[in-house]
Design a protein around this motif. Structure first.
Motif, mmCIF file in Angstrom:
data_model
loop_
_atom_site.group_PDB
_atom_site.id
_atom_site.type_symbol
_atom_site.label_atom_id
_atom_site.label_comp_id
_atom_site.label_asym_id
_atom_site.label_seq_id
_atom_site.Cartn_x
_atom_site.Cartn_y
_atom_site.Cartn_z
ATOM 1 N N HIS A 90 0.820 -1.221 0.000
ATOM 2 C CA HIS A 90 0.000 0.000 0.000
ATOM 3 C C HIS A 90 0.856 1.274 0.000
ATOM 4 N N GLY A 91 2.182 1.090 0.000
ATOM 5 C CA GLY A 91 3.085 2.231 0.152
ATOM 6 C C GLY A 91 2.980 3.248 -0.972
ATOM 7 N N ASP A 92 2.575 2.785 -2.183
ATOM 8 C CA ASP A 92 2.515 3.717 -3.320
ATOM 9 C C ASP A 92 1.338 4.690 -3.197
ATOM 10 N N ARG A 93 0.478 4.476 -2.211
ATOM 11 C CA ARG A 93 -0.635 5.417 -1.985
ATOM 12 C C ARG A 93 -0.213 6.562 -1.055
ATOM 13 N N ILE A 94 0.996 6.447 -0.496
ATOM 14 C CA ILE A 94 1.429 7.391 0.548
ATOM 15 C C ILE A 94 2.446 8.374 -0.012
ATOM 16 N N THR A 95 2.232 9.665 0.267
ATOM 17 C CA THR A 95 3.241 10.685 -0.051
ATOM 18 C C THR A 95 3.690 11.314 1.258
ATOM 19 N N LEU A 96 4.996 11.228 1.507
ATOM 20 C CA LEU A 96 5.572 11.793 2.733
ATOM 21 C C LEU A 96 6.084 13.191 2.422
ATOM 22 N N HIS A 97 5.605 14.177 3.185
ATOM 23 C CA HIS A 97 6.013 15.569 2.978
ATOM 24 C C HIS A 97 6.896 15.985 4.149
ATOM 25 N N MET A 98 8.133 16.354 3.845
ATOM 26 C CA MET A 98 9.027 16.814 4.901
ATOM 27 C C MET A 98 8.808 18.299 5.154
ATOM 28 N N GLY A 99 8.838 18.689 6.437
ATOM 29 C CA GLY A 99 8.691 20.097 6.803
ATOM 30 C C GLY A 99 7.536 20.273 7.759
ATOM 31 N N PRO A 100 7.457 21.442 8.402
ATOM 32 C CA PRO A 100 6.385 21.702 9.364
ATOM 33 C C PRO A 100 5.013 21.578 8.691
ATOM 34 N N ALA A 101 4.112 20.875 9.350
ATOM 35 C CA ALA A 101 2.798 20.591 8.754
ATOM 36 C C ALA A 101 2.043 21.872 8.412
ATOM 37 N N ASN A 102 2.219 22.925 9.224
ATOM 38 C CA ASN A 102 1.452 24.148 8.936
ATOM 39 C C ASN A 102 1.924 24.831 7.649
ATOM 40 N N GLU A 103 3.116 24.435 7.162
ATOM 41 C CA GLU A 103 3.573 24.949 5.860
ATOM 42 C C GLU A 103 3.172 23.996 4.731
ATOM 43 N N THR A 104 3.114 22.708 5.056
ATOM 44 C CA THR A 104 2.783 21.699 4.024
ATOM 45 C C THR A 104 1.297 21.742 3.662
ATOM 46 N N ILE A 105 0.433 21.809 4.674
ATOM 47 C CA ILE A 105 -1.017 21.670 4.426
ATOM 48 C C ILE A 105 -1.522 22.669 3.374
ATOM 49 N N PRO A 106 -1.168 23.959 3.465
ATOM 50 C CA PRO A 106 -1.684 24.889 2.446
ATOM 51 C C PRO A 106 -1.219 24.568 1.029
ATOM 52 N N ARG A 107 -0.134 23.795 0.912
ATOM 53 C CA ARG A 107 0.364 23.447 -0.428
ATOM 54 C C ARG A 107 -0.359 22.244 -1.022
ATOM 55 N N LEU A 108 -1.127 21.508 -0.196
ATOM 56 C CA LEU A 108 -1.826 20.318 -0.695
ATOM 57 C C LEU A 108 -3.145 20.743 -1.338
ATOM 58 N N ASP A 109 -3.521 20.032 -2.392
ATOM 59 C CA ASP A 109 -4.753 20.400 -3.095
ATOM 60 C C ASP A 109 -5.954 19.638 -2.530
ATOM 61 N N GLY A 110 -7.148 20.116 -2.829
ATOM 62 C CA GLY A 110 -8.379 19.357 -2.609
ATOM 63 C C GLY A 110 -8.841 19.236 -1.165
ATOM 64 N N GLU A 111 -9.807 18.316 -0.992
ATOM 65 C CA GLU A 111 -10.438 18.095 0.314
ATOM 66 C C GLU A 111 -9.963 16.780 0.908
ATOM 67 N N PHE A 112 -10.150 16.654 2.221
ATOM 68 C CA PHE A 112 -9.731 15.445 2.924
ATOM 69 C C PHE A 112 -10.951 14.752 3.525
ATOM 70 N N ASP A 113 -10.967 13.415 3.394
ATOM 71 C CA ASP A 113 -12.070 12.635 3.965
ATOM 72 C C ASP A 113 -11.771 12.226 5.411
ATOM 73 N N VAL A 114 -10.511 11.951 5.676
ATOM 74 C CA VAL A 114 -10.068 11.625 7.044
ATOM 75 C C VAL A 114 -8.779 12.399 7.297
ATOM 76 N N VAL A 115 -8.714 13.072 8.443
ATOM 77 C CA VAL A 115 -7.480 13.749 8.863
ATOM 78 C C VAL A 115 -7.096 13.188 10.226
ATOM 79 N N PHE A 116 -5.865 12.702 10.332
ATOM 80 C CA PHE A 116 -5.379 12.193 11.617
ATOM 81 C C PHE A 116 -4.308 13.156 12.127
#
Ligand SMILES: C[S@@+](CC[C@H](N)C(=O)[O-])C[C@H]1O[C@@H](n2cnc3c(N)ncnc32)[C@H](O)[C@@H]1O
Length: 213
Positions: A107-133
């Motif tokens: 299942h690893g190919d479904r995962i994208t790991l983003h390095m850096g503080p999450a508050n900087e990464t999140i605004p760069r991601l597109d679209g909506e989320f169905d589950v956020v952990f």
């Protein structure tokens, strides 16, 4: 104070479908080599998160706090073909382990790991989320909440981890910074009319938040 007595935790784990061999190996390596291995969610919460992704029919999952990848792999296993999980991490030491296990997982190919503080990464991601952990720095939770709530799909859910802080949220007096942030967030969430909240005593507390109708 451990919120749940150890014998209850043990009983719950014994009556949860065991993790697969790859996750077992990941857990062993994490406990053998990491400074704070108890950050790994483990079988009961892992199966819980996986079930959440399954019942939500989630196609997009956001995780804040990868660590060595246990919860990401647990959730990715429940994604349908074409589903995506974005996970955010600041520590290269943690990410290096996660990447190795993602590479070995079906299942690893479904995962994208983003390095850096999450508050900087999140605004760069597109679209909506169905589950956020949400499972990273506790003082960041209020900001993560405001960043992800507008990005939640109509039937989406946010799961905040460690909302009991080993029971310290119940203590009066001077709280440490992380516990104070979580206690304030817990109080704020339950009063926030934008959302419906279910506070679960799973492990160290998991708070589920969805939009009000
Ligand atoms: C509790 S652990 C995550 C455990 C993981 N979900 C699991 O089940 O194994 C928290 C992780 O968040 C990372 N972290 C801390 N601050 C962060 C930030 N600002 N942005 C992204 N990740 C962060 C830490 O390096 C750590 O690996």
């Amino acid at each position: 104070m451990a919120p749940i007595p150890p014998e209850i935790e043990r009983y719950a784990e014994e009556h949860t479908t065991p993790h697969d061999e790859l996750l077992a190996e990941l857990a062993r390596e994490t406990y053998a080599s990491m400074d704070c291995p108890q950050m790994l969610t483990g079988p009961v919460e892992g199966r819980f998160l996986q079930t959440l992704v399954h019942v939500a029919g989630a196609r997009r999952v956001l995780e804040i706090g990868t660590f060595t990848g246990y919860s990401a792999l647990s959730m990715a296993a429940a994604l349908p073909p074409g589903g995506r999980l974005d996970t955010c991490e600041v520590s290269e030491t943690h990410a290096e382990v996660a990447r190795r296990y993602f590479a070995r997982s079906p299942h690893g190919d479904r995962i994208t790991l983003h390095m850096g503080p999450a508050n900087e990464t999140i605004p760069r991601l597109d679209g909506e989320f169905d589950v956020v952990f949400v499972d990273a720095d506790k003082t960041g939770y209020p900001e993560y909440y405001e960043l992800v709530l507008p990005r939640l799909s109509a039937r989406g859910v946010i799961a905040f981890d460690n909302t009991l802080q080993d029971g310290r949220v119940l203590e009066g007096g001077e709280l440490d910074e992380s516990t104070r942030a979580i206690a304030e967030l817990n109080d704020r969430l339950v009063r926030d009319e934008r959302v419906v909240v279910a506070f679960l005593t799973v492990r160290d507390g998991v708070t589920l938040v969805r939009r009000s109708a």
